[in-house]
Scaffold this motif. Structure first.
Motif, PDB file in Angstrom:
ATOM      1  N   SER A 138       0.840  -1.209   0.000  1.00  0.00           N
ATOM      2  CA  SER A 138       0.000   0.000   0.000  1.00  0.00           C
ATOM      3  C   SER A 138       0.872   1.255   0.000  1.00  0.00           C
ATOM      4  N   LEU A 139       2.027   1.192   0.652  1.00  0.00           N
ATOM      5  CA  LEU A 139       2.953   2.323   0.616  1.00  0.00           C
ATOM      6  C   LEU A 139       3.466   2.556  -0.803  1.00  0.00           C
ATOM      7  N   LEU A 140       3.828   1.489  -1.504  1.00  0.00           N
ATOM      8  CA  LEU A 140       4.282   1.617  -2.892  1.00  0.00           C
ATOM      9  C   LEU A 140       3.160   2.153  -3.774  1.00  0.00           C
ATOM     10  N   TYR A 141       1.972   1.604  -3.625  1.00  0.00           N
ATOM     11  CA  TYR A 141       0.816   2.071  -4.396  1.00  0.00           C
ATOM     12  C   TYR A 141       0.599   3.570  -4.164  1.00  0.00           C
ATOM     13  N   ASN A 142       0.535   3.978  -2.891  1.00  0.00           N
ATOM     14  CA  ASN A 142       0.278   5.382  -2.557  1.00  0.00           C
ATOM     15  C   ASN A 142       1.405   6.293  -3.036  1.00  0.00           C
ATOM     16  N   PHE A 143       2.634   5.814  -2.962  1.00  0.00           N
ATOM     17  CA  PHE A 143       3.800   6.563  -3.424  1.00  0.00           C
ATOM     18  C   PHE A 143       3.709   6.822  -4.931  1.00  0.00           C
ATOM     19  N   LEU A 144       3.433   5.787  -5.693  1.00  0.00           N
ATOM     20  CA  LEU A 144       3.329   5.942  -7.147  1.00  0.00           C
ATOM     21  C   LEU A 144       2.076   6.733  -7.524  1.00  0.00           C
ATOM     22  N   GLU A 145       0.977   6.511  -6.815  1.00  0.00           N
ATOM     23  CA  GLU A 145      -0.270   7.234  -7.082  1.00  0.00           C
ATOM     24  C   GLU A 145      -0.101   8.731  -6.823  1.00  0.00           C
ATOM     25  N   GLU A 146       0.569   9.080  -5.733  1.00  0.00           N
ATOM     26  CA  GLU A 146       0.802  10.494  -5.422  1.00  0.00           C
ATOM     27  C   GLU A 146       1.668  11.144  -6.494  1.00  0.00           C
ATOM     28  N   THR A 147       2.631  10.413  -7.006  1.00  0.00           N
ATOM     29  CA  THR A 147       3.462  10.909  -8.100  1.00  0.00           C
ATOM     30  C   THR A 147       2.622  11.111  -9.361  1.00  0.00           C
ATOM     31  N   LEU A 148       1.740  10.164  -9.649  1.00  0.00           N
ATOM     32  CA  LEU A 148       0.859  10.267 -10.817  1.00  0.00           C
ATOM     33  C   LEU A 148      -0.106  11.450 -10.676  1.00  0.00           C
ATOM     34  N   VAL A 149      -0.624  11.677  -9.489  1.00  0.00           N
ATOM     35  CA  VAL A 149      -1.505  12.827  -9.238  1.00  0.00           C
ATOM     36  C   VAL A 149      -0.748  14.130  -9.491  1.00  0.00           C
ATOM     37  N   LEU A 150       0.484  14.190  -9.046  1.00  0.00           N
ATOM     38  CA  LEU A 150       1.316  15.367  -9.276  1.00  0.00           C
ATOM     39  C   LEU A 150       1.518  15.604 -10.773  1.00  0.00           C
ATOM     40  N   ILE A 151       1.763  14.551 -11.502  1.00  0.00           N
ATOM     41  CA  ILE A 151       1.937  14.644 -12.961  1.00  0.00           C
ATOM     42  C   ILE A 151       0.666  15.177 -13.613  1.00  0.00           C
ATOM     43  N   ASP A 152      -0.479  14.617 -13.231  1.00  0.00           N
ATOM     44  CA  ASP A 152      -1.753  15.003 -13.847  1.00  0.00           C
ATOM     45  C   ASP A 152      -2.254  16.371 -13.387  1.00  0.00           C
ATOM     46  N   SER A 153      -2.172  16.661 -12.105  1.00  0.00           N
ATOM     47  CA  SER A 153      -2.762  17.894 -11.583  1.00  0.00           C
ATOM     48  C   SER A 153      -1.887  19.128 -11.814  1.00  0.00           C
ATOM     49  N   LYS A 154      -0.589  18.958 -11.850  1.00  0.00           N
ATOM     50  CA  LYS A 154       0.317  20.101 -12.021  1.00  0.00           C
ATOM     51  C   LYS A 154       0.910  20.172 -13.428  1.00  0.00           C
ATOM     52  N   ASN A 155       0.484  19.259 -14.324  1.00  0.00           N
ATOM     53  CA  ASN A 155       1.028  19.204 -15.685  1.00  0.00           C
ATOM     54  C   ASN A 155       2.558  19.201 -15.627  1.00  0.00           C
ATOM     55  N   PHE A 156       3.071  18.286 -14.817  1.00  0.00           N
ATOM     56  CA  PHE A 156       4.477  18.234 -14.436  1.00  0.00           C
ATOM     57  C   PHE A 156       5.076  16.906 -14.875  1.00  0.00           C
ATOM     58  N   LEU A 157       6.278  16.951 -15.440  1.00  0.00           N
ATOM     59  CA  LEU A 157       7.001  15.727 -15.783  1.00  0.00           C
ATOM     60  C   LEU A 157       8.220  15.593 -14.879  1.00  0.00           C
ATOM     61  N   PRO A 158       8.226  14.575 -14.042  1.00  0.00           N
ATOM     62  CA  PRO A 158       9.378  14.386 -13.163  1.00  0.00           C
ATOM     63  C   PRO A 158      10.553  13.756 -13.889  1.00  0.00           C
ATOM     64  N   SER A 159      11.752  14.126 -13.464  1.00  0.00           N
ATOM     65  CA  SER A 159      12.945  13.521 -14.045  1.00  0.00           C
ATOM     66  C   SER A 159      13.791  12.825 -12.985  1.00  0.00           C
ATOM     67  N   LYS A 160      13.646  13.254 -11.748  1.00  0.00           N
ATOM     68  CA  LYS A 160      14.444  12.670 -10.676  1.00  0.00           C
ATOM     69  C   LYS A 160      13.606  12.627  -9.403  1.00  0.00           C
ATOM     70  N   ILE A 161      13.788  11.566  -8.649  1.00  0.00           N
ATOM     71  CA  ILE A 161      13.113  11.452  -7.361  1.00  0.00           C
ATOM     72  C   ILE A 161      14.130  11.057  -6.315  1.00  0.00           C
ATOM     73  N   LYS A 162      14.021  11.695  -5.183  1.00  0.00           N
ATOM     74  CA  LYS A 162      14.910  11.374  -4.064  1.00  0.00           C
ATOM     75  C   LYS A 162      14.064  11.210  -2.816  1.00  0.00           C
ATOM     76  N   ILE A 163      14.155  10.039  -2.218  1.00  0.00           N
ATOM     77  CA  ILE A 163      13.435   9.821  -0.966  1.00  0.00           C
ATOM     78  C   ILE A 163      14.271  10.424   0.153  1.00  0.00           C
ATOM     79  N   LEU A 164      13.674  11.385   0.846  1.00  0.00           N
ATOM     80  CA  LEU A 164      14.371  12.080   1.927  1.00  0.00           C
ATOM     81  C   LEU A 164      14.254  11.311   3.238  1.00  0.00           C
ATOM     82  N   LYS A 165      13.068  10.765   3.493  1.00  0.00           N
ATOM     83  CA  LYS A 165      12.833   9.970   4.705  1.00  0.00           C
ATOM     84  C   LYS A 165      12.035   8.730   4.326  1.00  0.00           C
TER      85      LYS A 165
END
Length: 136
Positions: free
Chosen positions: A58-85
């Protein structure tokens, strides 16, 4: 190898790899990004996300889903991800995502949703593997 795509009849399926859970989560996000576009994206903007789950899947699902929401809602294309915590025991992640406006790039494919279908996270020979199916 960070990730690989697998055969699937209608959707996109991938496996991601890492030496730690943190790394396998980051590489899962990179596989998602690579599904959406296949070019180099500039790092002009940054967003932070915080997600939690009740288990690793569920953590993986929510992590990827939140990233997808960011892509769709902010019209944003990510290039790098860094887990801080990464709190494995509490199933929480705080991450920073860098990228650029989607209008500046050609989108390869639209991902509708992350699914639980065939999803797993497991450890094999001191390496972690995740598997995810994306609804396209």
């Amino acid at each position: 190898m960070k990730f690989k795509f697998l055969q699937h009849t209608a959707d996109i399926k991938f496996q991601a790899f890492g030496n730690s859970l943190k790394e396998v989560f980051e590489n899962s996000a990179l596989a998602l990004f690579n599904t959406i576009y296949d070019s180099k994206i500039k790092k002009k903007k940054k967003f932070k996300i915080n997600v939690q789950g009740h288990d690793l899947e569920s953590l993986l699902y929510n992590f990827l889903e939140e990233t997808l929401v960011l892509i769709d809602s902010k019209n944003f294309l990510p290039s790098k991800i860094k887990i801080l915590k990464f709190s494995e025991g509490k199933f929480k992640i705080e991450a920073e995502i860098a990228g650029d406006d989607a209008k500046n790039y050609q989108i390869s494919m639209h991902v509708k949703a992350i699914t639980y279908n065939e999803m797993f996270i497991k450890k094999e020979k001191n390496k972690f593997i995740s598997q995810v199916v994306l609804d396209i």
